[in-house]
Design a protein around this motif. Structure first.
Motif, PDB file in Angstrom:
ATOM      1  N   ARG A 141     -16.674 -18.564  30.083  1.00  0.00           N
ATOM      2  CA  ARG A 141     -16.650 -20.026  30.011  1.00  0.00           C
ATOM      3  C   ARG A 141     -15.551 -20.518  29.080  1.00  0.00           C
ATOM      4  N   LEU A 142     -15.313 -19.791  28.001  1.00  0.00           N
ATOM      5  CA  LEU A 142     -14.235 -20.185  27.095  1.00  0.00           C
ATOM      6  C   LEU A 142     -12.881 -20.055  27.786  1.00  0.00           C
ATOM      7  N   ILE A 143     -12.706 -19.010  28.601  1.00  0.00           N
ATOM      8  CA  ILE A 143     -11.456 -18.873  29.339  1.00  0.00           C
ATOM      9  C   ILE A 143     -11.303 -20.025  30.330  1.00  0.00           C
ATOM     10  N   ALA A 144     -12.411 -20.396  30.979  1.00  0.00           N
ATOM     11  CA  ALA A 144     -12.357 -21.534  31.907  1.00  0.00           C
ATOM     12  C   ALA A 144     -11.960 -22.810  31.176  1.00  0.00           C
ATOM     13  N   LYS A 145     -12.501 -23.046  29.988  1.00  0.00           N
ATOM     14  CA  LYS A 145     -12.120 -24.221  29.202  1.00  0.00           C
ATOM     15  C   LYS A 145     -10.666 -24.135  28.765  1.00  0.00           C
ATOM     16  N   ALA A 146     -10.238 -22.933  28.325  1.00  0.00           N
ATOM     17  CA  ALA A 146      -8.866 -22.780  27.849  1.00  0.00           C
ATOM     18  C   ALA A 146      -7.859 -23.055  28.956  1.00  0.00           C
ATOM     19  N   LEU A 147      -8.178 -22.673  30.198  1.00  0.00           N
ATOM     20  CA  LEU A 147      -7.240 -22.856  31.303  1.00  0.00           C
ATOM     21  C   LEU A 147      -7.222 -24.284  31.828  1.00  0.00           C
ATOM     22  N   ASN A 148      -8.332 -25.006  31.687  1.00  0.00           N
ATOM     23  CA  ASN A 148      -8.443 -26.347  32.279  1.00  0.00           C
ATOM     24  C   ASN A 148      -8.410 -27.475  31.260  1.00  0.00           C
ATOM     25  N   CYS A 149      -8.300 -27.146  29.955  1.00  0.00           N
ATOM     26  CA  CYS A 149      -8.280 -28.185  28.930  1.00  0.00           C
ATOM     27  C   CYS A 149      -7.031 -29.065  29.108  1.00  0.00           C
ATOM     28  N   ILE A 150      -7.218 -30.383  28.984  1.00  0.00           N
ATOM     29  CA  ILE A 150      -6.099 -31.328  29.073  1.00  0.00           C
ATOM     30  C   ILE A 150      -5.879 -32.059  27.753  1.00  0.00           C
ATOM     31  N   GLY A 151      -6.665 -31.727  26.724  1.00  0.00           N
ATOM     32  CA  GLY A 151      -6.475 -32.323  25.409  1.00  0.00           C
ATOM     33  C   GLY A 151      -7.058 -33.724  25.306  1.00  0.00           C
ATOM     34  N   CYS A 207      -9.836 -28.258  23.227  1.00  0.00           N
ATOM     35  CA  CYS A 207     -10.228 -29.350  22.325  1.00  0.00           C
ATOM     36  C   CYS A 207     -11.733 -29.552  22.281  1.00  0.00           C
ATOM     37  N   GLY A 208     -12.422 -29.358  23.395  1.00  0.00           N
ATOM     38  CA  GLY A 208     -13.863 -29.545  23.432  1.00  0.00           C
ATOM     39  C   GLY A 208     -14.300 -30.985  23.610  1.00  0.00           C
ATOM     40  N   VAL A 209     -13.340 -31.930  23.680  1.00  0.00           N
ATOM     41  CA  VAL A 209     -13.709 -33.346  23.796  1.00  0.00           C
ATOM     42  C   VAL A 209     -13.240 -33.947  25.111  1.00  0.00           C
ATOM     43  N   CYS A 210     -12.270 -33.315  25.774  1.00  0.00           N
ATOM     44  CA  CYS A 210     -11.818 -33.868  27.047  1.00  0.00           C
ATOM     45  C   CYS A 210     -12.887 -33.656  28.112  1.00  0.00           C
ATOM     46  N   GLU A 211     -12.756 -34.362  29.217  1.00  0.00           N
ATOM     47  CA  GLU A 211     -13.768 -34.286  30.266  1.00  0.00           C
ATOM     48  C   GLU A 211     -13.931 -32.882  30.838  1.00  0.00           C
ATOM     49  N   PRO A 212     -12.840 -32.127  31.136  1.00  0.00           N
ATOM     50  CA  PRO A 212     -13.050 -30.752  31.632  1.00  0.00           C
ATOM     51  C   PRO A 212     -13.783 -29.868  30.636  1.00  0.00           C
ATOM     52  N   CYS A 213     -13.438 -29.971  29.336  1.00  0.00           N
ATOM     53  CA  CYS A 213     -14.108 -29.132  28.340  1.00  0.00           C
ATOM     54  C   CYS A 213     -15.594 -29.457  28.265  1.00  0.00           C
ATOM     55  N   ARG A 214     -15.925 -30.724  28.247  1.00  0.00           N
ATOM     56  CA  ARG A 214     -17.341 -31.104  28.132  1.00  0.00           C
ATOM     57  C   ARG A 214     -18.104 -30.751  29.402  1.00  0.00           C
ATOM     58  N   GLY A 216      -2.391 -32.406  27.752  1.00  0.00           N
ATOM     59  CA  GLY A 216      -2.228 -31.036  27.288  1.00  0.00           C
ATOM     60  C   GLY A 216      -2.235 -30.021  28.423  1.00  0.00           C
ATOM     61  N   GLY A 217      -1.866 -28.792  28.087  1.00  0.00           N
ATOM     62  CA  GLY A 217      -1.861 -27.688  29.040  1.00  0.00           C
ATOM     63  C   GLY A 217      -2.808 -26.590  28.593  1.00  0.00           C
ATOM     64  N   PRO A 218      -2.761 -25.446  29.267  1.00  0.00           N
ATOM     65  CA  PRO A 218      -3.628 -24.336  28.862  1.00  0.00           C
ATOM     66  C   PRO A 218      -3.416 -23.962  27.400  1.00  0.00           C
ATOM     67  N   THR A 219      -4.488 -23.701  26.690  1.00  0.00           N
ATOM     68  CA  THR A 219      -4.427 -23.408  25.265  1.00  0.00           C
ATOM     69  C   THR A 219      -5.556 -22.473  24.875  1.00  0.00           C
TER      70      THR A 219
END
Length: 554
Positions: A72-82, A94-101, A87-90
């Motif tokens: 799940r962390l890899i999924a968040k890292a690949l889809n995070c937009i900041g 961030c944990g606050v953007c819509e994909p992360c949440r 933003g890009g993959p990181t």
């Protein structure tokens, strides 16, 4: 007339949030919170920074080390937009953007989790293959997380191979399994594999201390160390045990205590284990059995007592070889192990380990566990008074008058030898006739006549040996060329003509048969000797074996 009616019902209180167990509440939400997997985090971070992401990842390891959480962390890292949605993959989502949440809450439409244990067939995999052709709806990558992937059927694996090797650019596969040996090699070769390590007891204890602090609870360090050791490298198992310990503890009386954890887990008290080991080493059988029964009456499993004894013996051995002491151990435990390490030798420690390990296995299979544990402890008690097996072997090889307590006579004083005058060398002596048939065969063996020696040892039954005449029994067939070859070799060896004949009488046993009789006699005498009898009583599975390269039994 009003369309609404006031029934006068009082306002309902808000429903309290359902309790979340610690294992779910403290599931890592960032790679920084993933404990014990630094190598994997560094590899993933470098791959993301350099844009060298694999299309399939396989996480393997024991239960509770973070395989699904890592996926799940890899999924968040690949889809995070900041936070700014730019933003890009990181490696630090961030944990606050819509994909992360959405991914953290398990509701993202492009991150599909599947339990392979309940979706094992080829039809389930075919659905994944068909859906993977379509682009992601809102995320950067469409990600399939397959837990316990080893449960897929053979046909399902085969159907997945082509898509797994050449997936669309927008698709990533994340597999998790506890039994990587069941995953076909054709699948492994198409994945980037990460072996998640067991988490050390020190890391787990520190993590549990952080959890207790976050929950506003107090816990003794020894209690957390006990929980960490019982978790066996699994963070989830440890948090579940901690949850149980918190429920079991008297929070008004000081929080989670080591004694409460021992009672909850059924662990034997370390002080009682030390006392029990001391009684066994001193040979106090009755007191050792009484202490074991007392632990049993307290509800301690006999197998856990033997396991604690094994851990203690292992710890003593580590101290003896110079390993730094375990900081999680109480001071009394470290001092006791240090004293035992100085007093016990390596042979004794290895013997204790083997006896306790055998007893542990017997208790695990026994219909009467406490009785089996008592018999195992009695074996250890009696073995502690026996000499070292090496010393036993040395005593067995000594003659009766040269035992350990025998005093050797002083060597005679040297006598001055007269000075000899050089004399001419004597004429060459005539070849000596072998004194016996056995001596003759040994001489042939020394001269390299191996085939002839083998024939004589196995088939020659001697009737009479009077050099230069030999009579063999004709009751056992012998090749005619054996007699001819023997006569020729003996003439060359002794410079005399030999007469070798056969007589129709039984004759003596062959040399091999005679040697076997002597070996059995030596074996029987050794087996019934007092030393070996004592060893057999202490070690019921003792066997008498032949030393390699020796003809006599030792």
């Amino acid at each position: 007339m009003s369309d609404s009616f006031d029934l006068g019902e009082p306002p309902q209180p808000a429903k309290p949030d359902a309790y979340r167990v610690l294992a779910r509440k403290y599931r890592p939400q960032t790679f920084a919170q993933l404990i014990g997997q630094d190598a994997m985090v560094q590899t993933l971070g470098n791959a993301i920074k350099r844009d060298r992401l694999a299309h399939a990842f396989l996480m393997t390891g024991v239960r509770g080390v973070g395989k699904t959480s890592t996926a799940r962390l890899i999924a968040k890292a690949l889809n995070c937009i900041g936070p700014d949605e730019q933003g890009g993959p990181t490696i630090d989502p961030c944990g606050v953007c819509e994909p992360c949440r959405a991914i953290a809450e398990g509701r993202h439409i492009d991150v599909i989790e599947m339990d392979a244990a309940s979706h094992t067939g080829v039809d389930d995999v075919r659905e994944i293959i068909e859906a993977s052709r379509y682009a992601a709806v809102s995320a950067r990558f469409k990600i399939y997380i397959v837990d316990e992937v080893h449960m897929l059927s053979k046909n399902a694996f085969n159907a997945l191979l082509k898509t797994l090797e050449e997936p669309p650019a927008h698709v990533k596969f994340l597999f998790a399994t506890t039994e990587v040996n069941k995953v076909p090699i054709t699948v492994l070769s198409r994945c980037q594999r990460f072996d998640l390590r067991r988490i050390s007891a020190e890391m787990l204890a520190a993590h549990f201390a952080h959890v207790c602090e976050a929950e506003g609870l107090t816990a003794e360090p020894e209690a957390l160390a006990l929980i960490a050791r019982a978790a066996e490298g699994s963070a989830r198992d440890g948090l579940s045990i901690l949850d149980q310990a918190i429920a079991h503890a008297d929070l008004d009386g000081g929080g989670v205590s080591a004694e409460a954890v021992r009672q909850m887990l059924g662990l034997s008290d370390r002080g009682a284990v030390r006392d029990l080991l001391g009684l066994m080493l001193r040979g106090e059988a009755a007191d050792a059995l009484a202490l074991l029964r007392r632990q049993y009456d307290y509800g301690v499993d006999p197998q856990s007592v033997l396991r604690a004894l094994l851990e203690t013996v292992h710890g003593i051995t580590l101290v003896k070889v110079g390993t730094p002491p375990d900081a999680a151990q109480p001071l009394e435990e470290r001092e006791a192990r240090g004293e035992w390490a100085a007093a016990l030798g390596f042979p004794m420690l290895h013997r204790l380990w083997q006896l306790l390990l055998k007893g542990h296995d017997e208790v695990a299979r026994a219909a009467l566990p406490i009785e089996a544990a008592e018999m195992a402890l009695l074996r250890v008690v009696h073995a502690s008074t026996l000499p070292d097996p090496g010393e036993l072997a040395r005593q067995l090889t000594q003659s009766p008058g040269q035992g350990a307590g025998a005093v050797s006579a002083p060597a005679p004083a040297p006598v001055a030898a007269p000075v000899a005058v050089a004399a001419p060398p004597p004429p060459p002596a005539e070849p000596q006739m072998p004194e016996s048939f056995e001596a003759l065969v040994e001489r042939l063996d020394a001269d390299g006549e191996l085939l002839l020696v083998a024939r004589l040892r196995q088939g020659a039954r001697l009737v009479r040996y009077q050099p230069p005449e030999i009579v063999f029994s004709g009751s056992r067939p012998m090749a005619a060329d054996t007699l001819t070859d023997l006569a020729a070799v003996l003439k060359t060896m002794t410079k005399s003509a030999w007469r070798i004949t056969l007589d129709d009488v039984p004759g003596q046993p062959t040399l091999n048969e005679a040697q076997q009789v002597r070996d059995e006699a030596i074996k029987a005498a050794t087996w019934d000797s007092p030393m070996v009898r004592a060893a057999r009583e202490a070690f019921p599975e003792t066997e008498l074996v032949e030393w390699p390269g020796k003809r006599s039994m030792m």
